[in-house]
Design an enzyme around this catalytic site. Structure first.
Site, mmCIF file in Angstrom:
data_model
loop_
_atom_site.group_PDB
_atom_site.id
_atom_site.type_symbol
_atom_site.label_atom_id
_atom_site.label_comp_id
_atom_site.label_asym_id
_atom_site.label_seq_id
_atom_site.Cartn_x
_atom_site.Cartn_y
_atom_site.Cartn_z
ATOM 1 N N GLY A 1 75.439 23.894 14.621
ATOM 2 C CA GLY A 1 75.851 24.352 15.411
ATOM 3 C C GLY A 1 75.743 24.918 16.646
ATOM 4 O O GLY A 1 76.390 24.960 17.202
ATOM 5 N N SER B 1 77.602 12.871 8.270
ATOM 6 C CA SER B 1 76.480 12.208 8.027
ATOM 7 C C SER B 1 76.781 10.734 7.745
ATOM 8 O O SER B 1 77.469 9.952 7.190
ATOM 9 C CB SER B 1 75.748 12.681 7.173
ATOM 10 O OG SER B 1 74.703 11.306 6.550
ATOM 11 N N SER B 2 75.576 9.895 8.504
ATOM 12 C CA SER B 2 75.578 8.113 8.605
ATOM 13 C C SER B 2 75.262 7.989 6.957
ATOM 14 O O SER B 2 74.751 6.339 6.501
ATOM 15 C CB SER B 2 74.880 7.861 9.448
ATOM 16 O OG SER B 2 73.490 8.605 9.580
ATOM 17 N N CYS B 3 74.956 9.303 6.081
ATOM 18 C CA CYS B 3 74.872 8.718 4.417
ATOM 19 C C CYS B 3 75.972 8.265 3.535
ATOM 20 O O CYS B 3 75.327 8.014 2.047
ATOM 21 C CB CYS B 3 73.753 9.957 4.241
ATOM 22 S SG CYS B 3 74.497 11.247 3.598
ATOM 23 N N HIS C 1 63.277 16.844 7.703
ATOM 24 C CA HIS C 1 63.481 15.591 7.636
ATOM 25 C C HIS C 1 62.629 14.907 8.438
ATOM 26 O O HIS C 1 61.302 15.862 8.680
ATOM 27 C CB HIS C 1 64.867 15.558 8.733
ATOM 28 C CG HIS C 1 66.489 15.643 8.211
ATOM 29 N ND1 HIS C 1 67.344 16.696 8.269
ATOM 30 C CD2 HIS C 1 66.958 14.230 7.270
ATOM 31 C CE1 HIS C 1 68.150 16.969 7.629
ATOM 32 N NE2 HIS C 1 68.048 15.981 6.871
ATOM 33 N N ARG D 1 74.713 29.370 13.356
ATOM 34 C CA ARG D 1 72.916 29.482 13.662
ATOM 35 C C ARG D 1 72.299 27.935 13.126
ATOM 36 O O ARG D 1 70.798 28.564 13.426
ATOM 37 C CB ARG D 1 72.876 31.007 13.053
ATOM 38 C CG ARG D 1 73.407 31.632 12.970
ATOM 39 C CD ARG D 1 72.334 33.099 12.875
ATOM 40 N NE ARG D 1 72.617 33.261 11.639
ATOM 41 C CZ ARG D 1 72.087 34.901 11.026
ATOM 42 N NH1 ARG D 1 71.945 35.630 11.160
ATOM 43 N NH2 ARG D 1 72.631 35.290 9.194
ATOM 44 N N LEU E 1 68.923 12.869 12.958
ATOM 45 C CA LEU E 1 69.403 14.365 13.898
ATOM 46 C C LEU E 1 68.033 14.568 14.035
ATOM 47 O O LEU E 1 67.162 14.955 13.223
ATOM 48 C CB LEU E 1 71.056 14.857 14.008
ATOM 49 C CG LEU E 1 71.930 14.570 13.961
ATOM 50 C CD1 LEU E 1 72.915 15.689 13.539
ATOM 51 C CD2 LEU E 1 72.409 14.218 15.016
ATOM 52 N N LYS F 1 80.391 14.449 1.325
ATOM 53 C CA LYS F 1 80.718 14.911 3.005
ATOM 54 C C LYS F 1 81.766 13.634 2.738
ATOM 55 O O LYS F 1 82.635 13.505 4.385
ATOM 56 C CB LYS F 1 79.718 13.879 3.734
ATOM 57 C CG LYS F 1 78.642 15.053 3.985
ATOM 58 C CD LYS F 1 79.233 15.748 4.638
ATOM 59 C CE LYS F 1 78.054 16.680 5.519
ATOM 60 N NZ LYS F 1 78.426 18.404 6.074
ATOM 61 N N TYR G 1 75.383 14.053 -2.007
ATOM 62 C CA TYR G 1 75.500 15.346 -0.520
ATOM 63 C C TYR G 1 76.340 13.592 -0.010
ATOM 64 O O TYR G 1 77.269 14.579 0.893
ATOM 65 C CB TYR G 1 74.448 15.112 0.090
ATOM 66 C CG TYR G 1 74.217 15.652 1.798
ATOM 67 C CD1 TYR G 1 75.077 16.562 2.244
ATOM 68 C CD2 TYR G 1 73.938 14.371 3.105
ATOM 69 C CE1 TYR G 1 74.666 17.157 3.667
ATOM 70 C CE2 TYR G 1 74.061 14.362 3.587
ATOM 71 C CZ TYR G 1 74.706 16.714 4.705
ATOM 72 O OH TYR G 1 74.888 16.051 6.139
HETATM 73 P P1 GDP Z 1 66.482 9.831 5.101
HETATM 74 O O1 GDP Z 1 67.261 9.175 6.564
HETATM 75 O O2 GDP Z 1 68.245 11.122 4.586
HETATM 76 O O3 GDP Z 1 65.838 9.049 4.618
HETATM 77 O O4 GDP Z 1 66.373 10.947 6.259
HETATM 78 P P2 GDP Z 1 64.265 11.648 6.566
HETATM 79 O O5 GDP Z 1 64.071 12.423 7.843
HETATM 80 O O6 GDP Z 1 64.498 12.228 4.853
HETATM 81 O O7 GDP Z 1 63.776 10.777 5.897
HETATM 82 C C1 GDP Z 1 63.335 9.451 6.969
HETATM 83 C C2 GDP Z 1 62.653 8.052 6.527
HETATM 84 O O8 GDP Z 1 61.167 8.890 6.872
HETATM 85 C C3 GDP Z 1 62.718 7.927 5.048
HETATM 86 O O9 GDP Z 1 62.043 6.330 5.143
HETATM 87 C C4 GDP Z 1 61.252 9.343 4.133
HETATM 88 O O10 GDP Z 1 60.416 8.833 4.041
HETATM 89 C C5 GDP Z 1 60.069 8.925 5.608
HETATM 90 N N1 GDP Z 1 59.355 10.152 5.990
HETATM 91 C C6 GDP Z 1 57.983 9.785 6.133
HETATM 92 N N2 GDP Z 1 57.164 11.181 6.469
HETATM 93 C C7 GDP Z 1 58.025 11.700 6.338
HETATM 94 C C8 GDP Z 1 58.345 13.241 6.250
HETATM 95 O O11 GDP Z 1 57.194 14.198 6.371
HETATM 96 N N3 GDP Z 1 59.398 14.564 5.856
HETATM 97 C C9 GDP Z 1 60.312 13.259 5.750
HETATM 98 N N4 GDP Z 1 61.331 14.031 5.585
HETATM 99 N N5 GDP Z 1 61.037 11.907 5.148
HETATM 100 C C10 GDP Z 1 60.063 11.541 6.256
#
Ligand code: GDP
Length: 335
Positions: free
Chosen positions: A28, A120-122, A192, A24, A179, A153, A149
């Site tokens: 997935g 994950s790439s992290c 994200h 869900r 993603l 992984k 996290y």
């Molecule tokens: P990350 O790759 O684990 O850092 O994944 P995220 O998608 O949470 O964040 C990616 C980048 O986008 C980081 O540099 C955040 O600071 C930036 N960012 C900018 N605005 C936003 C927002 O509204 N939400 C999130 N999650 N990240 C944001």
């Protein structure tokens, strides 16, 4: 453990029983769509969280003891954006370790021959050389905002590798880049960046606001992959003959990067989202919010050599994701 059953793929006498864990979720559900469209009669085994709690070891063990599963896509995970990872670290490490330990352990015990673990790439060091190759794993310190996290992984990859070495299973791991796509979580704080920005720009346009604030400095660079492309890559990797997969992933351990190999700055991404949504006000940056890792673009040459390449451009993917958001807004996660 039971002897692993051979992988029964297309062309074999009977179709494999395929368990998609986490069906869900965004990943997935995309894997289920991908398998169902390629093989409409596929024998899919799906359980909601209410039917099967993957953090409950006894329940997972009973499930595998009775279901005769041949293949597992392990897409169930506790996921979230930079702020969720930073503020709820215990949930991210505990739940992910529990889910993957229970599923992998029971799969081994009950003779599941093939399993695909979604990482994950992290998992890679914060300051890894770019683009990041698979063998950068465990060569340096992780990005602190998502270290718990990432540690879970990394443990998942090592569980698969170890089972392959000791028990002769064929468990594979894919490491997707960031993603996005349908069924994403649109929570204003815990999502994200792409769903977070789609919602923020959309609401600003609706409200007639003159500016939108984006987290961080706008300088970090990220690579984005549409979840339908990821699902297609997952099925491709799962179905590869054992010899082909081994040849390409050794000696680089057992995992394969999945991405586009192209990145852009968060500033450029914000401009693209604003354009997609039709917001023409100002874009401001809040440097008090974390940037996370400065750059994260994957080397996808291994995946390309395995015969798979992404198809959905970021522009097309943003458009279809925004359309999905408009059609499903009230039911979307995070609302
Ligand atoms: P990350 O790759 O684990 O850092 O994944 P995220 O998608 O949470 O964040 C990616 C980048 O986008 C980081 O540099 C955040 O600071 C930036 N960012 C900018 N605005 C936003 C927002 O509204 N939400 C999130 N999650 N990240 C944001």
């Amino acid at each position: 453990m039971n002897k692993p059953r051979p992988n029964t793929t297309s062309g074999a006498a009977s179709s494999p029983r395929i368990f998609v864990a986490g069906h869900r979720g965004m990943v997935g559900s995309a894997i289920v769509r991908q398998i169902s469209s390629a093989a409409p009669g596929a024998d899919l085994v799906l359980r909601t969280r209410e039917e099967l709690d993957l953090t409950n070891q006894d329940a997972v063990e009973r499930f595998f003891a009775t279901e005769e599963i041949d293949q597992v896509y392990l897409a169930a995970a506790k996921v979230g954006g930079i702020l969720a990872n930073d503020t709820r670290p215990a949930e991210f490490i505990l739940q992910n370790l529990a889910i993957q330990t229970n599923v992998i352990q029971a799969a081994v015990k009950h003779g599941v021959g093939r399993l695909l673990f979604l990482g994950s790439s992290c998992i890679y060091p914060k300051l890894a050389d770019q683009p990041i190759r698979e063998d950068a794993l465990l060569t340096g310190p992780l990005e602190p905002t998502n270290e718990p996290y990432a540690v879970a992984k990394i443990a998942g990859i090592k569980m698969c590798e170890s089972c392959n070495r000791q028990y002769g299973t064929d468990y594979r791991s894919v490491m997707p880049t960031n993603l996005y796509g349908e069924n994403d979580n649109f929570h204003p704080q815990h999502s994200h960046v792409i769903p977070g920005l789609i919602r923020r720009f959309h609401e600003a346009r609706e409200a007639g606001d003159h500016s939108v604030t984006v987290w961080g400095t706008g300088t970090p660079r990220r690579e984005f992959l549409h979840v339908d492309d990821l699902a297609s890559a997952c099925v491709h990797v799962m179905e590869l003959p054992a010899e082909t997969y081994r040849q390409h992933t050794q000696p680089m351990l057992s995992h394969v990067n999945v991405g586009t190999g192209e990145d852009l700055s968060i500033r450029s991404l914000a401009a693209m989202v604003a354009e997609t949504v039709g917001f023409d006000g100002a874009i401001e940056f809040d440097a008090s919010k974390p940037d996370g890792t400065p750059r994260k673009v994957l080397d996808v040459s291994c995946l390309h050599s395995l015969g798979w390449k992404h198809r959905i451009s970021l522009q097309d993917g943003l458009r279809s994701t925004y359309r999905w958001f408009l059609d499903n807004q009230s039911g979307a996660r995070g609302y």
